[in-house]
Scaffold this motif. Structure first.
Motif, PDB file in Angstrom:
ATOM      1  N   MET A 275       3.241  19.158  28.891  1.00 44.39           N
ATOM      2  CA  MET A 275       2.895  20.284  28.028  1.00 44.39           C
ATOM      3  C   MET A 275       2.993  19.886  26.560  1.00 44.39           C
ATOM      4  N   ARG A 276       2.020  20.304  25.772  1.00 45.13           N
ATOM      5  CA  ARG A 276       1.964  19.901  24.375  1.00 45.13           C
ATOM      6  C   ARG A 276       3.133  20.471  23.584  1.00 45.13           C
ATOM      7  N   LEU A 277       3.709  19.626  22.740  1.00 39.79           N
ATOM      8  CA  LEU A 277       4.761  20.029  21.822  1.00 39.79           C
ATOM      9  C   LEU A 277       4.345  19.650  20.409  1.00 39.79           C
ATOM     10  N   VAL A 278       4.967  20.264  19.410  1.00 38.64           N
ATOM     11  CA  VAL A 278       4.619  19.963  18.023  1.00 38.64           C
ATOM     12  C   VAL A 278       5.871  19.552  17.250  1.00 38.64           C
ATOM     13  N   ILE A 279       5.679  18.641  16.316  1.00 42.85           N
ATOM     14  CA  ILE A 279       6.757  18.212  15.430  1.00 42.85           C
ATOM     15  C   ILE A 279       6.786  19.139  14.226  1.00 42.85           C
ATOM     16  N   VAL A 280       7.948  19.712  13.939  1.00 35.79           N
ATOM     17  CA  VAL A 280       8.046  20.662  12.829  1.00 35.79           C
ATOM     18  C   VAL A 280       9.015  20.223  11.734  1.00 35.79           C
ATOM     19  N   ASP A 281       9.760  19.161  11.962  1.00 37.43           N
ATOM     20  CA  ASP A 281      10.693  18.688  10.939  1.00 37.43           C
ATOM     21  C   ASP A 281      11.134  17.281  11.300  1.00 37.43           C
ATOM     22  N   GLU A 282      11.732  16.585  10.354  1.00 38.44           N
ATOM     23  CA  GLU A 282      12.261  15.258  10.623  1.00 38.44           C
ATOM     24  C   GLU A 282      13.455  14.986   9.723  1.00 38.44           C
ATOM     25  N   VAL A 283      14.265  14.020  10.139  1.00 36.21           N
ATOM     26  CA  VAL A 283      15.406  13.610   9.339  1.00 36.21           C
ATOM     27  C   VAL A 283      15.668  12.131   9.626  1.00 36.21           C
TER      28      VAL A 283
ATOM     29  N   ASP B 172       5.813   8.107  24.480  1.00 33.97           N
ATOM     30  CA  ASP B 172       5.235   8.345  25.810  1.00 33.97           C
ATOM     31  C   ASP B 172       5.452   9.779  26.257  1.00 33.97           C
ATOM     32  N   GLU B 173       6.667  10.284  26.054  1.00 36.06           N
ATOM     33  CA  GLU B 173       6.981  11.634  26.525  1.00 36.06           C
ATOM     34  C   GLU B 173       6.259  12.702  25.708  1.00 36.06           C
ATOM     35  N   LEU B 174       6.036  12.461  24.419  1.00 36.22           N
ATOM     36  CA  LEU B 174       5.298  13.420  23.606  1.00 36.22           C
ATOM     37  C   LEU B 174       3.817  13.438  23.979  1.00 36.22           C
TER      38      LEU B 174
ATOM     39  N   SER C 225      18.689  12.317  28.331  1.00 42.89           N
ATOM     40  CA  SER C 225      17.588  11.431  27.986  1.00 42.89           C
ATOM     41  C   SER C 225      16.605  12.169  27.094  1.00 42.89           C
ATOM     42  N   VAL C 226      15.694  11.415  26.484  1.00 45.88           N
ATOM     43  CA  VAL C 226      14.629  12.035  25.689  1.00 45.88           C
ATOM     44  C   VAL C 226      13.802  12.962  26.566  1.00 45.88           C
ATOM     45  N   GLN C 227      13.481  12.500  27.772  1.00 44.51           N
ATOM     46  CA  GLN C 227      12.697  13.316  28.690  1.00 44.51           C
ATOM     47  C   GLN C 227      13.403  14.625  29.008  1.00 44.51           C
ATOM     48  N   SER C 228      14.711  14.571  29.252  1.00 43.62           N
ATOM     49  CA  SER C 228      15.469  15.783  29.568  1.00 43.62           C
ATOM     50  C   SER C 228      15.459  16.757  28.395  1.00 43.62           C
ATOM     51  N   ALA C 229      15.578  16.232  27.176  1.00 44.73           N
ATOM     52  CA  ALA C 229      15.563  17.096  25.991  1.00 44.73           C
ATOM     53  C   ALA C 229      14.219  17.797  25.855  1.00 44.73           C
ATOM     54  N   LEU C 230      13.129  17.059  26.050  1.00 34.92           N
ATOM     55  CA  LEU C 230      11.803  17.655  25.936  1.00 34.92           C
ATOM     56  C   LEU C 230      11.505  18.592  27.099  1.00 34.92           C
ATOM     57  N   ASP C 231      11.970  18.241  28.281  1.00 31.59           N
ATOM     58  CA  ASP C 231      11.781  19.118  29.433  1.00 31.59           C
ATOM     59  C   ASP C 231      12.476  20.461  29.225  1.00 31.59           C
TER      60      ASP C 231
ATOM     61  N   ALA D 283      19.518  -0.254   7.499  1.00 27.96           N
ATOM     62  CA  ALA D 283      18.910   0.230   8.740  1.00 27.96           C
ATOM     63  C   ALA D 283      18.975   1.757   8.829  1.00 27.96           C
ATOM     64  N   GLN D 284      17.877   2.361   9.292  1.00 28.71           N
ATOM     65  CA  GLN D 284      17.788   3.798   9.465  1.00 28.71           C
ATOM     66  C   GLN D 284      17.097   4.138  10.777  1.00 28.71           C
ATOM     67  N   THR D 285      17.419   5.302  11.309  1.00 29.01           N
ATOM     68  CA  THR D 285      16.674   5.843  12.435  1.00 29.01           C
ATOM     69  C   THR D 285      16.095   7.184  12.025  1.00 29.01           C
ATOM     70  N   ARG D 286      14.827   7.399  12.360  1.00 25.90           N
ATOM     71  CA  ARG D 286      14.156   8.658  12.044  1.00 25.90           C
ATOM     72  C   ARG D 286      14.100   9.519  13.295  1.00 25.90           C
ATOM     73  N   PHE D 287      14.474  10.774  13.141  1.00 25.82           N
ATOM     74  CA  PHE D 287      14.474  11.732  14.237  1.00 25.82           C
ATOM     75  C   PHE D 287      13.484  12.847  13.923  1.00 25.82           C
ATOM     76  N   VAL D 288      12.855  13.388  14.964  1.00 25.16           N
ATOM     77  CA  VAL D 288      11.917  14.487  14.774  1.00 25.16           C
ATOM     78  C   VAL D 288      12.371  15.701  15.575  1.00 25.16           C
ATOM     79  N   LEU D 289      12.114  16.862  14.998  1.00 34.21           N
ATOM     80  CA  LEU D 289      12.410  18.128  15.659  1.00 34.21           C
ATOM     81  C   LEU D 289      11.113  18.649  16.262  1.00 34.21           C
ATOM     82  N   VAL D 290      11.117  18.898  17.563  1.00 34.40           N
ATOM     83  CA  VAL D 290       9.896  19.345  18.240  1.00 34.40           C
ATOM     84  C   VAL D 290      10.140  20.675  18.938  1.00 34.40           C
ATOM     85  N   ARG D 291       9.081  21.440  19.087  1.00 37.32           N
ATOM     86  CA  ARG D 291       9.158  22.715  19.804  1.00 37.32           C
ATOM     87  C   ARG D 291       7.796  23.018  20.405  1.00 37.32           C
TER      88      ARG D 291
END
Length: 212
Positions: free
Chosen positions: A79-87, A73-75, A40-46, A180-188
């Motif tokens: 704990m704070r995370l930052v977006i550093v890239d997108e595709v 919601d999860e962002l 899940s998104v939550q698991s990836a961020l966790d 149609a497109q989906t935008r993804f973000v890279l966070v750390r």
């Protein structure tokens, strides 16, 4: 552009064969890195917050369905995370099934509800009698077809999922909206930000605090 080392672990919204994995494969940061599917998104961020992954690639917006609420919601929480890239990747759906299944044998089709909504017209025209079955993810529906006995006849998923799970593609490019497109973000976790590129974005997550 964010760069990675050979030891970098990148969590992404799984399972294997998702659009998120397909997006990750287009990014230079994936070269030499270890890609780790999350449930899940939550698991990836966790995983990032716990230090089990260096960064995570997650969906944030679809041009047809809009913002991905769970990601926002999860962002905003924890704990704070930052977006550093997108595709952004084109959302191109394929209809897939086990080897030997013909298009006109299909009576049940499974996929994520968002995907089913984006191929509704194609299904109505080519498989008007088929029953749509909601699944937790597009790739998850494809993965279920690889297990005997298959719980349904076909799945709507990225073509990558057919390659990952050994399925036959019955039809490709079946989306009702070609652009149609989906935008993804890279966070750390917070740290030194990448050098400016001249086409950077700033994303803020805000919420209203109610007076007690």
């Amino acid at each position: 552009m964010t760069t990675m080392t050979d030891a970098t672990r990148i969590a992404y919204l799984g399972p294997v064969g998702t659009f998120c994995e397909a997006a990750l494969l287009t990014m230079p940061i994936a070269q030499g890195a270890v890609a780790v599917p999350a449930k899940s998104v939550q698991s990836a961020l966790d995983a990032v917050r716990a230090g089990d992954a260096d960064c995570a690639l997650i969906p944030i917006e679809n041009s047809v369905e809009g913002s991905v609420a769970v990601t926002l919601d999860e962002l905003a929480a924890g704990m704070r995370l930052v977006i550093v890239d997108e595709v952004a990747v084109a959302v191109r759906f394929a209809l897939m099934a086990r080897s030997g299944v013909d298009l006109y044998d299909v009576r049940t089709v499974a996929s994520h509800p968002h995907a089913l909504a984006q191929v509704r017209g194609w299904l109505a025209e080519h498989l008007p009698e088929a029953t749509a079955i909601p699944a937790l993810s597009t790739a998850g529906a494809a993965a279920a077809l690889a297990v005997e006995p298959a719980p349904f006849d076909a799945a709507v998923a990225p073509r990558l999922a057919a390659d990952r799970y050994g399925l036959a593609v019955l039809a490709d490019g079946i989306g009702d909206t070609e652009e149609a497109q989906t935008r993804f973000v890279l966070v750390r976790r917070p740290g030194a930000i990448p050098e400016p590129t001249g086409s950077d974005k700033t994303t803020l997550s805000l919420y209203m605090k109610q007076d007690e």
